[in-house]
Scaffold this motif. Structure first.
Motif, PDB file in Angstrom:
ATOM      1  N   GLY A   1      27.321 -73.876 -83.467  1.00 51.49           N
ATOM      2  CA  GLY A   1      26.539 -72.810 -82.866  1.00 51.49           C
ATOM      3  C   GLY A   1      25.109 -72.722 -83.338  1.00 51.49           C
ATOM      4  N   LYS A   2      24.601 -73.757 -83.976  1.00 52.82           N
ATOM      5  CA  LYS A   2      23.227 -73.657 -84.473  1.00 52.82           C
ATOM      6  C   LYS A   2      22.246 -73.684 -83.313  1.00 52.82           C
ATOM      7  CE  LYS A   2      22.954 -78.620 -85.465  1.00 52.82           C
ATOM      8  NZ  LYS A   2      22.802 -79.629 -86.559  1.00 52.82           N
ATOM      9  N   LEU A   3      21.099 -73.058 -83.530  1.00 53.01           N
ATOM     10  CA  LEU A   3      20.032 -73.000 -82.532  1.00 53.01           C
ATOM     11  C   LEU A   3      18.909 -73.935 -82.953  1.00 53.01           C
ATOM     12  CD1 LEU A   3      19.835 -69.126 -81.996  1.00 53.01           C
ATOM     13  CD2 LEU A   3      20.952 -70.798 -80.522  1.00 53.01           C
ATOM     14  N   ILE A   4      18.539 -74.820 -82.071  1.00 46.71           N
ATOM     15  CA  ILE A   4      17.408 -75.715 -82.319  1.00 46.71           C
ATOM     16  C   ILE A   4      16.264 -75.250 -81.421  1.00 46.71           C
ATOM     17  CG2 ILE A   4      16.576 -78.087 -82.312  1.00 46.71           C
ATOM     18  CD1 ILE A   4      18.800 -77.522 -84.344  1.00 46.71           C
ATOM     19  N   PHE A   5      15.214 -74.742 -82.039  1.00 47.81           N
ATOM     20  CA  PHE A   5      14.103 -74.174 -81.296  1.00 47.81           C
ATOM     21  C   PHE A   5      13.133 -75.253 -80.838  1.00 47.81           C
ATOM     22  CE2 PHE A   5      14.248 -69.507 -81.829  1.00 47.81           C
ATOM     23  CZ  PHE A   5      15.339 -69.410 -82.657  1.00 47.81           C
ATOM     24  N   GLY A   6      12.703 -75.152 -79.584  1.00 48.76           N
ATOM     25  CA  GLY A   6      11.607 -75.972 -79.079  1.00 48.76           C
ATOM     26  C   GLY A   6      10.303 -75.232 -79.288  1.00 48.76           C
TER      27      GLY A   6
ATOM     28  N   PHE B   1      27.492 -56.103 -89.956  1.00 47.75           N
ATOM     29  CA  PHE B   1      28.498 -57.023 -89.459  1.00 47.75           C
ATOM     30  C   PHE B   1      28.733 -58.090 -90.517  1.00 47.75           C
ATOM     31  CE2 PHE B   1      26.092 -60.903 -88.263  1.00 47.75           C
ATOM     32  CZ  PHE B   1      24.792 -60.437 -88.397  1.00 47.75           C
ATOM     33  N   GLN B   2      29.836 -58.783 -90.366  1.00 48.93           N
ATOM     34  CA  GLN B   2      30.152 -59.862 -91.286  1.00 48.93           C
ATOM     35  C   GLN B   2      29.776 -61.190 -90.650  1.00 48.93           C
ATOM     36  OE1 GLN B   2      34.331 -59.200 -92.165  1.00 48.93           O
ATOM     37  NE2 GLN B   2      33.807 -58.037 -93.993  1.00 48.93           N
ATOM     38  N   ALA B   3      29.018 -61.970 -91.371  1.00 46.16           N
ATOM     39  CA  ALA B   3      28.528 -63.239 -90.849  1.00 46.16           C
ATOM     40  C   ALA B   3      29.168 -64.380 -91.634  1.00 46.16           C
ATOM     41  CB  ALA B   3      27.009 -63.302 -90.960  1.00 46.16           C
ATOM     42  N   THR B   4      30.152 -65.018 -91.025  1.00 46.82           N
ATOM     43  CA  THR B   4      30.753 -66.163 -91.704  1.00 46.82           C
ATOM     44  C   THR B   4      29.777 -67.332 -91.766  1.00 46.82           C
ATOM     45  OG1 THR B   4      31.733 -66.829 -89.603  1.00 46.82           O
ATOM     46  CG2 THR B   4      33.131 -65.582 -91.106  1.00 46.82           C
ATOM     47  N   THR B   5      28.846 -67.356 -90.834  1.00 45.51           N
ATOM     48  CA  THR B   5      27.841 -68.412 -90.810  1.00 45.51           C
ATOM     49  C   THR B   5      26.453 -67.795 -90.807  1.00 45.51           C
ATOM     50  OG1 THR B   5      29.311 -69.846 -89.544  1.00 45.51           O
ATOM     51  CG2 THR B   5      26.985 -70.458 -89.615  1.00 45.51           C
ATOM     52  N   MET B   6      25.622 -68.301 -91.675  1.00 42.57           N
ATOM     53  CA  MET B   6      24.221 -67.895 -91.705  1.00 42.57           C
ATOM     54  C   MET B   6      23.362 -69.149 -91.639  1.00 42.57           C
ATOM     55  SD  MET B   6      23.927 -64.713 -94.369  1.00 42.57           S
ATOM     56  CE  MET B   6      24.396 -63.064 -93.877  1.00 42.57           C
ATOM     57  N   PHE B   7      22.180 -68.990 -91.084  1.00 42.39           N
ATOM     58  CA  PHE B   7      21.271 -70.112 -90.902  1.00 42.39           C
ATOM     59  C   PHE B   7      19.939 -69.781 -91.574  1.00 42.39           C
ATOM     60  CE2 PHE B   7      23.860 -72.242 -87.716  1.00 42.39           C
ATOM     61  CZ  PHE B   7      24.594 -71.197 -87.172  1.00 42.39           C
ATOM     62  N   TRP B   8      19.298 -70.813 -92.095  1.00 42.76           N
ATOM     63  CA  TRP B   8      17.968 -70.658 -92.686  1.00 42.76           C
ATOM     64  C   TRP B   8      16.971 -71.530 -91.932  1.00 42.76           C
ATOM     65  CZ3 TRP B   8      16.469 -67.111 -96.167  1.00 42.76           C
ATOM     66  CH2 TRP B   8      17.477 -66.452 -96.885  1.00 42.76           C
ATOM     67  N   TYR B   9      15.840 -70.913 -91.581  1.00 44.31           N
ATOM     68  CA  TYR B   9      14.774 -71.591 -90.863  1.00 44.31           C
ATOM     69  C   TYR B   9      13.479 -71.419 -91.650  1.00 44.31           C
ATOM     70  CZ  TYR B   9      17.858 -71.126 -86.747  1.00 44.31           C
ATOM     71  OH  TYR B   9      18.915 -71.177 -85.866  1.00 44.31           O
ATOM     72  N   ARG B  10      12.525 -72.297 -91.379  1.00 44.15           N
ATOM     73  CA  ARG B  10      11.169 -72.026 -91.836  1.00 44.15           C
ATOM     74  C   ARG B  10      10.215 -72.305 -90.689  1.00 44.15           C
ATOM     75  NH1 ARG B  10       9.671 -76.606 -96.384  1.00 44.15           N
ATOM     76  NH2 ARG B  10      10.225 -78.421 -95.148  1.00 44.15           N
ATOM     77  N   GLN B  11       9.083 -71.644 -90.764  1.00 46.40           N
ATOM     78  CA  GLN B  11       8.117 -71.716 -89.676  1.00 46.40           C
ATOM     79  C   GLN B  11       6.717 -71.775 -90.253  1.00 46.40           C
ATOM     80  OE1 GLN B  11       8.023 -68.253 -87.099  1.00 46.40           O
ATOM     81  NE2 GLN B  11       7.546 -69.516 -85.318  1.00 46.40           N
TER      82      GLN B  11
ATOM     83  N   LEU C   1      10.193 -72.536 -85.002  1.00 44.53           N
ATOM     84  CA  LEU C   1      11.123 -72.460 -86.127  1.00 44.53           C
ATOM     85  C   LEU C   1      11.805 -73.808 -86.321  1.00 44.53           C
ATOM     86  CD1 LEU C   1      11.058 -69.453 -84.849  1.00 44.53           C
ATOM     87  CD2 LEU C   1      13.087 -69.107 -86.258  1.00 44.53           C
ATOM     88  N   MET C   2      11.975 -74.191 -87.575  1.00 46.46           N
ATOM     89  CA  MET C   2      12.676 -75.416 -87.895  1.00 46.46           C
ATOM     90  C   MET C   2      13.926 -75.067 -88.687  1.00 46.46           C
ATOM     91  SD  MET C   2      11.590 -78.688 -90.197  1.00 46.46           S
ATOM     92  CE  MET C   2      12.302 -77.970 -91.675  1.00 46.46           C
TER      93      MET C   2
ATOM     94  N   GLU D   1      19.869 -79.881 -92.760  1.00 44.76           N
ATOM     95  CA  GLU D   1      19.333 -80.729 -91.691  1.00 44.76           C
ATOM     96  C   GLU D   1      18.635 -81.933 -92.319  1.00 44.76           C
ATOM     97  OE1 GLU D   1      19.731 -80.141 -88.185  1.00 44.76           O
ATOM     98  OE2 GLU D   1      21.229 -78.846 -89.143  1.00 44.76           O
ATOM     99  N   GLN D   2      18.529 -82.962 -91.527  1.00 40.52           N
ATOM    100  CA  GLN D   2      17.900 -84.191 -92.004  1.00 40.52           C
ATOM    101  C   GLN D   2      16.475 -83.912 -92.463  1.00 40.52           C
ATOM    102  OE1 GLN D   2      18.013 -87.270 -89.057  1.00 40.52           O
ATOM    103  NE2 GLN D   2      17.666 -88.911 -90.522  1.00 40.52           N
ATOM    104  N   GLY D   3      16.144 -84.446 -93.632  1.00 38.74           N
ATOM    105  CA  GLY D   3      14.793 -84.281 -94.156  1.00 38.74           C
ATOM    106  C   GLY D   3      14.606 -83.067 -95.039  1.00 38.74           C
ATOM    107  N   VAL D   4      15.602 -82.213 -95.147  1.00 41.79           N
ATOM    108  CA  VAL D   4      15.505 -81.031 -95.999  1.00 41.79           C
ATOM    109  C   VAL D   4      16.168 -81.336 -97.335  1.00 41.79           C
ATOM    110  CG1 VAL D   4      16.107 -78.597 -96.268  1.00 41.79           C
ATOM    111  CG2 VAL D   4      15.523 -79.502 -93.998  1.00 41.79           C
ATOM    112  N   GLU D   5      15.420 -81.169 -98.430  1.00 38.44           N
ATOM    113  CA  GLU D   5      15.939 -81.515 -99.754  1.00 38.44           C
ATOM    114  C   GLU D   5      16.884 -80.435-100.263  1.00 38.44           C
ATOM    115  OE1 GLU D   5      11.453 -82.479-100.871  1.00 38.44           O
ATOM    116  OE2 GLU D   5      12.811 -82.884-102.524  1.00 38.44           O
TER     117      GLU D   5
END
Lengths: 111, 113
Positions: free
Chosen positions: A97-102, B28-38, B44-45, B59-63
């Motif tokens: 379910g990850k979102l990949i932003f363009g 709410f309870q989040a079993t999955t969380m995501f981290w982005y940077r911009q 957002l990446m 993700e590829q390229g993230v240390e």
């Protein structure tokens, strides 16, 4: 990851409808079409999502082409607060379910 | 909609120090969380996907040794930027997943001097 193509920018007049297009010709059968928007220096905000049928909510409408290769986000009456970057994203729940932003479409609204 | 908070909202640190950013799902309870940077004027990446009680998937390229992610509970995930350098200055955003939606935090602006 399936990709989407959006115009870099669009302009609208206040209180007029806005149609934001998105092409996703490589969409798979399990991909949902999600729209988010981001105001400057804020996190993205969920707008709407759909799979095959058109969808309406209090913020917007989503029109999905019959072949699902494109969709249009419709803001019925643009306000100044709708000025933001709008992202069209394909999301596959089976892939975590990850979102990949363009790059999104930067919408400006003129008074 | 569900609410996600981040703390701090901004932080300035010296080069070589470590910085921890917290992400909480408040109602709410989040079993999955995501981290982005911009980075400025960019999109957002996605950096990593974090599942409660297990190791994060980067993700590829993230240390992974530089960006340490801990998801110890269903409502809290943390991102630690270790030995931060000026090129790590960015806007870091987390999100929590609930059903078919992701809810984003307000972001943390990190400036490394």
């Amino acid at each position: 990851d399936a990709k989407t193509t959006q115009p870099n920018s669009m302009e609208s007049n206040e209180e007029e409808p806005v149609h934001l297009p998105c092409n996703h010709s490589t969409i798979s059968g399990t991909d949902y079409i999600h729209w988010y928007r981001q105001l400057p220096s804020q996190g993205p905000e969920y707008v709407i999502h759909g799979l095959t049928s058109n969808v309406n909510n209090r913020m917007a409408s989503l029109a999905i082409a019959e072949d699902r290769k494109s969709s249009t986000l419709i803001l019925h009456r643009a306000t100044l607060r709708d000025a933001a970057v709008y992202y069209c994203i394909l999301r596959d729940p089976s892939q975590g379910g990850k979102l990949i932003f363009g790059q999104g479409t930067e919408l400006s609204v003129k008074p | 909609g569900a609410v996600v908070s981040q703390h701090p909202s901004w932080v300035i640190c010296k080069s070589g120090t470590s910085v921890k950013i917290e992400c909480r799902s408040l109602d709410f309870q989040a079993t999955t969380m995501f981290w982005y940077r911009q980075f400025p004027k960019q999109s957002l990446m996605l950096m990593a996907t974090s599942n409660e009680g297990s190791k994060a998937t980067y993700e590829q390229g993230v240390e992974k040794d530089k960006f340490l992610i801990n998801h110890a509970s269903l409502t809290l995930s943390t991102l630690t930027v270790t030995s931060a350098h000026p090129e790590d200055s960015s806007f870091y955003i987390c999100s929590g997943a609930r059903y078919n939606e992701q809810f984003f935090g307000p972001g943390t602006r990190l400036t490394v001097l």
